[in-house]
Design an enzyme around this catalytic site. Sequence first.
Site, PDB file in Angstrom:
ATOM      1  N   TYR A   1      -4.514   3.782   8.088  1.00 64.48           N
ATOM      2  CA  TYR A   1      -5.944   3.320   8.229  1.00 64.48           C
ATOM      3  C   TYR A   1      -6.493   3.391   9.799  1.00 64.48           C
ATOM      4  CZ  TYR A   1      -3.771   0.878   4.640  1.00 64.48           C
ATOM      5  OH  TYR A   1      -3.193   0.507   3.394  1.00 64.48           O
TER       6      TYR A   1
ATOM      7  N   VAL B   1       1.209  -3.584   3.823  1.00 61.38           N
ATOM      8  CA  VAL B   1       1.254  -5.060   4.553  1.00 61.38           C
ATOM      9  C   VAL B   1       2.483  -5.880   4.242  1.00 61.38           C
ATOM     10  CG1 VAL B   1      -1.254  -5.258   4.772  1.00 61.38           C
ATOM     11  CG2 VAL B   1      -0.299  -6.061   2.871  1.00 61.38           C
TER      12      VAL B   1
ATOM     13  N   TYR C   1      -3.813  -2.685  -9.851  1.00 65.62           N
ATOM     14  CA  TYR C   1      -3.825  -2.561  -8.362  1.00 65.62           C
ATOM     15  C   TYR C   1      -2.773  -3.552  -8.012  1.00 65.62           C
ATOM     16  CZ  TYR C   1      -5.190  -2.780  -3.558  1.00 65.62           C
ATOM     17  OH  TYR C   1      -4.737  -2.436  -2.275  1.00 65.62           O
TER      18      TYR C   1
ATOM     19  N   SER D   1       0.821  -1.242  -0.078  1.00 65.14           N
ATOM     20  CA  SER D   1      -0.090  -0.001   0.013  1.00 65.14           C
ATOM     21  C   SER D   1       0.744   1.374   0.042  1.00 65.14           C
ATOM     22  CB  SER D   1      -1.076  -0.155   1.354  1.00 65.14           C
ATOM     23  OG  SER D   1      -2.008  -0.958   0.967  1.00 65.14           O
TER      24      SER D   1
ATOM     25  N   LYS E   1       0.248   3.337  -3.109  1.00 58.60           N
ATOM     26  CA  LYS E   1      -0.752   4.338  -2.946  1.00 58.60           C
ATOM     27  C   LYS E   1      -0.440   5.641  -3.124  1.00 58.60           C
ATOM     28  CE  LYS E   1      -3.770   0.691  -1.093  1.00 58.60           C
ATOM     29  NZ  LYS E   1      -4.558   0.469   0.339  1.00 58.60           N
TER      30      LYS E   1
HETATM   31  N1  GLN Z   1      -2.316  -5.303  -1.791  1.00 59.20           N
HETATM   32  C1  GLN Z   1      -2.564  -5.155  -0.441  1.00 59.20           C
HETATM   33  C2  GLN Z   1      -4.286  -5.367  -0.274  1.00 59.20           C
HETATM   34  O1  GLN Z   1      -4.963  -4.900  -1.014  1.00 59.20           O
HETATM   35  C3  GLN Z   1      -2.387  -3.905   0.247  1.00 59.20           C
HETATM   36  C4  GLN Z   1      -3.031  -3.644   1.452  1.00 59.20           C
HETATM   37  C5  GLN Z   1      -1.810  -3.123   2.294  1.00 59.20           C
HETATM   38  O2  GLN Z   1      -0.784  -2.738   2.160  1.00 59.20           O
HETATM   39  N2  GLN Z   1      -2.547  -2.332   3.426  1.00 59.20           N
HETATM   40  O3  GLN Z   1      -4.645  -6.072   0.450  1.00 59.20           O
END
Ligand code: GLN
Length: 309
Positions: free
Chosen positions: A243, A261, A191, A64, A67
């Site tokens: 988050y 993650v 994505y 993420s 993003k």
């Molecule tokens: N690719 C992961 C997902 O969509 C990214 C989530 C994350 O890094 N928080 O679940």
Amino acid sequence: MPDLTEAVSEIADAMAREQRRGTVASYIPELAKVDLDQFGITVSTLDGDICCAGDADVPFSIQSVSKVFTLTLALGSIGDALWHRVGREPSGNSFNSIVQLEHEKGLPRNPFINAGALVVSDVVLAGHPPRVAIGSILRFIRWLADDEDIAIDETVARSEAATGFRNMALAAYMKSFGNLVHPVEMTLGVYVHQCAVAMTCRQLATAGHFLADGGGRSSTGHRVVSPERARRINALMLTCGHYDGSGDFAFRVGLPGKSGVGGGILAIVPGRASVAVWSPGLNQHGNSLLGTLALERLAKAMGWSVFGP
Ligand code: GLN
């Protein structure tokens, strides 16, 4: 002024001794295989110093953290029109939550939860085949990091594509409200590939440096975004980048930050430095446990919290 090199190496030593490790993300099978016992940190200052310690040159899945880069690209292509399709409020829910989408008619709370990031990827697609959009994201990241060796880990992308049912649900749900323009498979394809970009702490700190530098890239004299846009991206990172752990991250670290993650975090010290930390063990919110501890120590040692020393 405390000595940065000393602070960084002390932090790496403390993290090596730390008993708590967190747990690796196991819902993406490929990420479950990563060795928990790793920690890296890079600080890249506006004065041009780069301080590294630990596994700063080991590539990891940025997940993420990507993003931030796709948000920058989407704002570059459609500007503030993006805010008709994505909100700017913290969600207070987990990164892959669907609950608010029903009340808010398919409009995600912010660009950093999965639903919002899917809309951003849909904007980056802009009618092109997914491989073109994926290529432009990778080129942008390579350019920012000034490193042509950065690549996408196809095994990770495939692993997530095969198991990402929650994201498929989010995409299909938003599509039903008309908030995705392209077929959901195309948006999801972009994505999972942006999430599967593999980078080291050194590369990530360099790539995020423009956000500490008012949108500029002083090393080359190029401008990536305007100072206003850099400030706004930082604001979103501070309020939404972790988050439902964003409040705690602001309380403990006090810096704009974006987690993934894979265990990476990009943190920005506006006007001073960009910082990348990585350790694959996650806390209950899906944010790097040691990475957060390390940033907490760094911000404290250097007096870097945006809220004061
Ligand atoms: N690719 C992961 C997902 O969509 C990214 C989530 C994350 O890094 N928080 O679940």
